[in-house]
Write a protein that holds these residues in place. Structure first.
Motif, PDB file in Angstrom:
ATOM      1  N   VAL A  14       0.844  -1.195   0.000  1.00 23.96           N
ATOM      2  CA  VAL A  14       0.000   0.000   0.000  1.00 23.96           C
ATOM      3  C   VAL A  14       0.880   1.246   0.000  1.00 23.96           C
ATOM      4  N   ASP A  15       0.741   2.040  -1.064  1.00 21.44           N
ATOM      5  CA  ASP A  15       1.519   3.273  -1.194  1.00 21.44           C
ATOM      6  C   ASP A  15       0.811   4.166  -2.201  1.00 21.44           C
ATOM      7  N   ASP A  16       0.797   5.467  -1.940  1.00 20.03           N
ATOM      8  CA  ASP A  16       0.067   6.386  -2.821  1.00 20.03           C
ATOM      9  C   ASP A  16       0.902   6.870  -4.002  1.00 20.03           C
ATOM     10  N   GLU A  17       2.119   6.371  -4.150  1.00 25.98           N
ATOM     11  CA  GLU A  17       2.957   6.740  -5.290  1.00 25.98           C
ATOM     12  C   GLU A  17       2.993   5.587  -6.280  1.00 25.98           C
ATOM     13  N   PRO A  18       2.253   5.696  -7.406  1.00 27.49           N
ATOM     14  CA  PRO A  18       2.154   4.585  -8.374  1.00 27.49           C
ATOM     15  C   PRO A  18       3.506   4.102  -8.881  1.00 27.49           C
ATOM     16  N   GLY A  19       4.396   5.021  -9.178  1.00 31.69           N
ATOM     17  CA  GLY A  19       5.706   4.627  -9.686  1.00 31.69           C
ATOM     18  C   GLY A  19       6.489   3.824  -8.668  1.00 31.69           C
ATOM     19  N   PHE A  20       6.332   4.159  -7.385  1.00 29.86           N
ATOM     20  CA  PHE A  20       7.063   3.445  -6.345  1.00 29.86           C
ATOM     21  C   PHE A  20       6.484   2.057  -6.122  1.00 29.86           C
ATOM     22  N   ILE A  37       2.979  -9.796  -5.436  1.00 35.66           N
ATOM     23  CA  ILE A  37       2.619  -8.500  -4.872  1.00 35.66           C
ATOM     24  C   ILE A  37       1.329  -7.964  -5.477  1.00 35.66           C
ATOM     25  N   GLN A  38       0.373  -7.635  -4.609  1.00 33.96           N
ATOM     26  CA  GLN A  38      -0.812  -6.890  -5.018  1.00 33.96           C
ATOM     27  C   GLN A  38      -0.648  -5.452  -4.551  1.00 33.96           C
ATOM     28  N   GLU A  39      -1.253  -4.515  -5.274  1.00 36.96           N
ATOM     29  CA  GLU A  39      -1.029  -3.103  -4.997  1.00 36.96           C
ATOM     30  C   GLU A  39      -2.326  -2.385  -4.656  1.00 36.96           C
ATOM     31  N   ALA A  40      -2.202  -1.409  -3.761  1.00 31.88           N
ATOM     32  CA  ALA A  40      -3.311  -0.521  -3.423  1.00 31.88           C
ATOM     33  C   ALA A  40      -2.752   0.873  -3.235  1.00 31.88           C
ATOM     34  N   ALA A  41      -3.499   1.889  -3.698  1.00 27.71           N
ATOM     35  CA  ALA A  41      -3.004   3.267  -3.655  1.00 27.71           C
ATOM     36  C   ALA A  41      -3.403   4.000  -2.378  1.00 27.71           C
ATOM     37  N   ASN A  42      -4.318   3.402  -1.605  1.00 26.59           N
ATOM     38  CA  ASN A  42      -4.763   4.053  -0.368  1.00 26.59           C
ATOM     39  C   ASN A  42      -5.331   3.006   0.579  1.00 26.59           C
ATOM     40  N   VAL A  43      -5.614   3.429   1.785  1.00 28.04           N
ATOM     41  CA  VAL A  43      -6.066   2.505   2.817  1.00 28.04           C
ATOM     42  C   VAL A  43      -7.429   1.913   2.494  1.00 28.04           C
ATOM     43  N   ASP A  61       3.164   1.986   3.344  1.00 24.83           N
ATOM     44  CA  ASP A  61       3.806   3.275   3.576  1.00 24.83           C
ATOM     45  C   ASP A  61       3.154   3.921   4.798  1.00 24.83           C
ATOM     46  N   TYR A  62       3.804   4.917   5.358  1.00 23.85           N
ATOM     47  CA  TYR A  62       3.210   5.652   6.467  1.00 23.85           C
ATOM     48  C   TYR A  62       2.482   6.900   5.982  1.00 23.85           C
ATOM     49  N   ASP A  63       3.182   7.751   5.228  1.00 24.77           N
ATOM     50  CA  ASP A  63       2.671   9.077   4.868  1.00 24.77           C
ATOM     51  C   ASP A  63       1.788   8.988   3.626  1.00 24.77           C
ATOM     52  N   MET A  64       0.478   8.855   3.848  1.00 35.05           N
ATOM     53  CA  MET A  64      -0.487   8.797   2.749  1.00 35.05           C
ATOM     54  C   MET A  64      -1.648   9.731   3.067  1.00 35.05           C
ATOM     55  N   PRO A  65      -2.302  10.299   2.049  1.00 34.68           N
ATOM     56  CA  PRO A  65      -3.431  11.200   2.294  1.00 34.68           C
ATOM     57  C   PRO A  65      -4.614  10.449   2.892  1.00 34.68           C
ATOM     58  N   GLY A  66      -5.420  11.182   3.671  1.00 35.41           N
ATOM     59  CA  GLY A  66      -6.551  10.526   4.322  1.00 35.41           C
ATOM     60  C   GLY A  66      -6.075   9.721   5.511  1.00 35.41           C
ATOM     61  N   ASP A  68      -3.396   7.341   7.271  1.00 33.71           N
ATOM     62  CA  ASP A  68      -1.979   7.034   7.108  1.00 33.71           C
ATOM     63  C   ASP A  68      -1.710   5.579   7.485  1.00 33.71           C
ATOM     64  N   GLY A  69      -0.441   5.211   7.471  1.00 33.48           N
ATOM     65  CA  GLY A  69      -0.070   3.828   7.727  1.00 33.48           C
ATOM     66  C   GLY A  69      -0.438   3.345   9.124  1.00 33.48           C
ATOM     67  N   LEU A  70      -0.375   4.227  10.117  1.00 32.08           N
ATOM     68  CA  LEU A  70      -0.754   3.844  11.473  1.00 32.08           C
ATOM     69  C   LEU A  70      -2.258   3.644  11.595  1.00 32.08           C
ATOM     70  N   ASP A  71      -3.021   4.509  10.912  1.00 28.87           N
ATOM     71  CA  ASP A  71      -4.477   4.317  10.883  1.00 28.87           C
ATOM     72  C   ASP A  71      -4.806   2.951  10.277  1.00 28.87           C
ATOM     73  N   PHE A  72      -4.113   2.633   9.206  1.00 32.78           N
ATOM     74  CA  PHE A  72      -4.329   1.358   8.520  1.00 32.78           C
ATOM     75  C   PHE A  72      -3.966   0.191   9.431  1.00 32.78           C
ATOM     76  N   LEU A  73      -2.843   0.304  10.115  1.00 33.28           N
ATOM     77  CA  LEU A  73      -2.397  -0.750  11.023  1.00 33.28           C
ATOM     78  C   LEU A  73      -3.444  -1.016  12.108  1.00 33.28           C
ATOM     79  N   GLU A  74      -3.989   0.032  12.685  1.00 35.17           N
ATOM     80  CA  GLU A  74      -4.985  -0.136  13.741  1.00 35.17           C
ATOM     81  C   GLU A  74      -6.246  -0.807  13.210  1.00 35.17           C
ATOM     82  N   LEU A  75      -6.659  -0.446  11.991  1.00 29.90           N
ATOM     83  CA  LEU A  75      -7.837  -1.062  11.381  1.00 29.90           C
ATOM     84  C   LEU A  75      -7.586  -2.541  11.086  1.00 29.90           C
ATOM     85  N   VAL A  76      -6.385  -2.840  10.613  1.00 27.36           N
ATOM     86  CA  VAL A  76      -6.042  -4.240  10.322  1.00 27.36           C
ATOM     87  C   VAL A  76      -6.020  -5.063  11.599  1.00 27.36           C
TER      88      VAL A  76
END
Length: 253
Positions: A14-20, A37-43, A61-66, A68-76
């Motif tokens: 999960v990362d908001d930078e498509p090229g990365f 690897i499967q890809e997602a651009a946001n949480v 990634d950590y720094d994503m709009p809406g 972030d990575g910690l929010d995602f971790l807690e939801l997971v």
């Protein structure tokens, strides 16, 4: 996954930078051929994938709009407490690392330059997934053991290294005239025997734990909770229960 094989590991990146994300996919799959690897651009997209796909590990990634990575971790962690989660971020700090650890992150890695950096997350993914699968295999083995022993017609009691009962089946509860499993568990094996038989039983127990080998049947006078003394043959075997060494005592009349 149902086996310990690491021939097929599905990773959600999960990362908001498509090229990365494309770069990570290429290098992780190159670093370890077992990874897919499967890809997602946001949480939100990542959460949708988790609902529909069998994912073995998350790299986020950590720094994503809406969110972030910690929010995602807690939801997971709310729904998948044991799913490996690697926070792979370019914006690292002691505070972020501390919060990630508190939230239950599996690994915390910072992005670096160069292609060699992908060997580290690839290795951490493999180790994390292998650990989860090994724990699942142990759980399945213990479940099968319980299914077999719980319904066994002979009394069976497991004693830990301190000689105290940690498990008993229904036949043992009935044989010992106990009110429940709880009445048996925690009690020393010596307390189930006639005082004159305790030294012999203690020597057998110490030898079993030291050598890790089963002991042949021997007649003992077993004392029940109602005070009855029953002559019975007792066989003991070395084993493991919840990853702890135990002596398995089987009683035959």
């Amino acid at each position: 996954m149902s086996t310990l094989s690491l021939e097929d590991v599905t990773v959600l990146h999960v990362d908001d930078e498509p090229g990365f994300t494309d770069l990570v996919k290429n290098f992780l799959e190159r670093a370890d051929s077992a990874l897919s690897i499967q890809e997602a651009a946001n949480v939100d997209d990542a959460l949708s994938i988790l609902l529909s796909e069998d994912i073995d590990c998350i790299v986020s990634d950590y720094d994503m709009p809406g969110k972030d990575g910690l929010d995602f971790l807690e939801l997971v962690r709310d729904e998948h407490p044991n799913l490996p989660f690697i926070l792979f971020t370019g914006r690292g700090s002691e505070q972020i690392a501390s919060e990630a650890i508190s939230a239950g992150v599996t690994e915390y890695l910072q992005k670096e330059g160069g292609t060699d950096q992908y060997k580290v997350p690839a290795n951490r993914i493999r180790n994390s997934v292998q650990g989860v699968r090994a724990e699942a295999a142990v759980h399945r083995t213990e479940q099968r053991y319980h299914n077999l022993v719980d319904t066994a017609p002979i009394p069976i009691v497991l004693f830990n290294q301190d000689g105290r009962a940690v498990y008993s089946n229904e036949a043992a509860v009935a044989f010992l005239d106990a009110d429940s499993h709880a009445e048996i568990e925690g009690k020393s094996f010596a307390g189930f025997l006639h005082p004159e038989d305790r030294d012999t039983a203690r020597a057998r127990f110490e030898r079993l734990m030291a050598e890790g080998q089963s002991m042949p049947e021997r007649e003992f006078r077993v004392q029940t909770f109602d005070g009855e003394c029953i002559c019975a043959r007792v066989a003991t075997a070395h084993g493991y229960y919840h990853e702890e060494e135990v002596a398995q005592a089987m009683v035959y009349r």
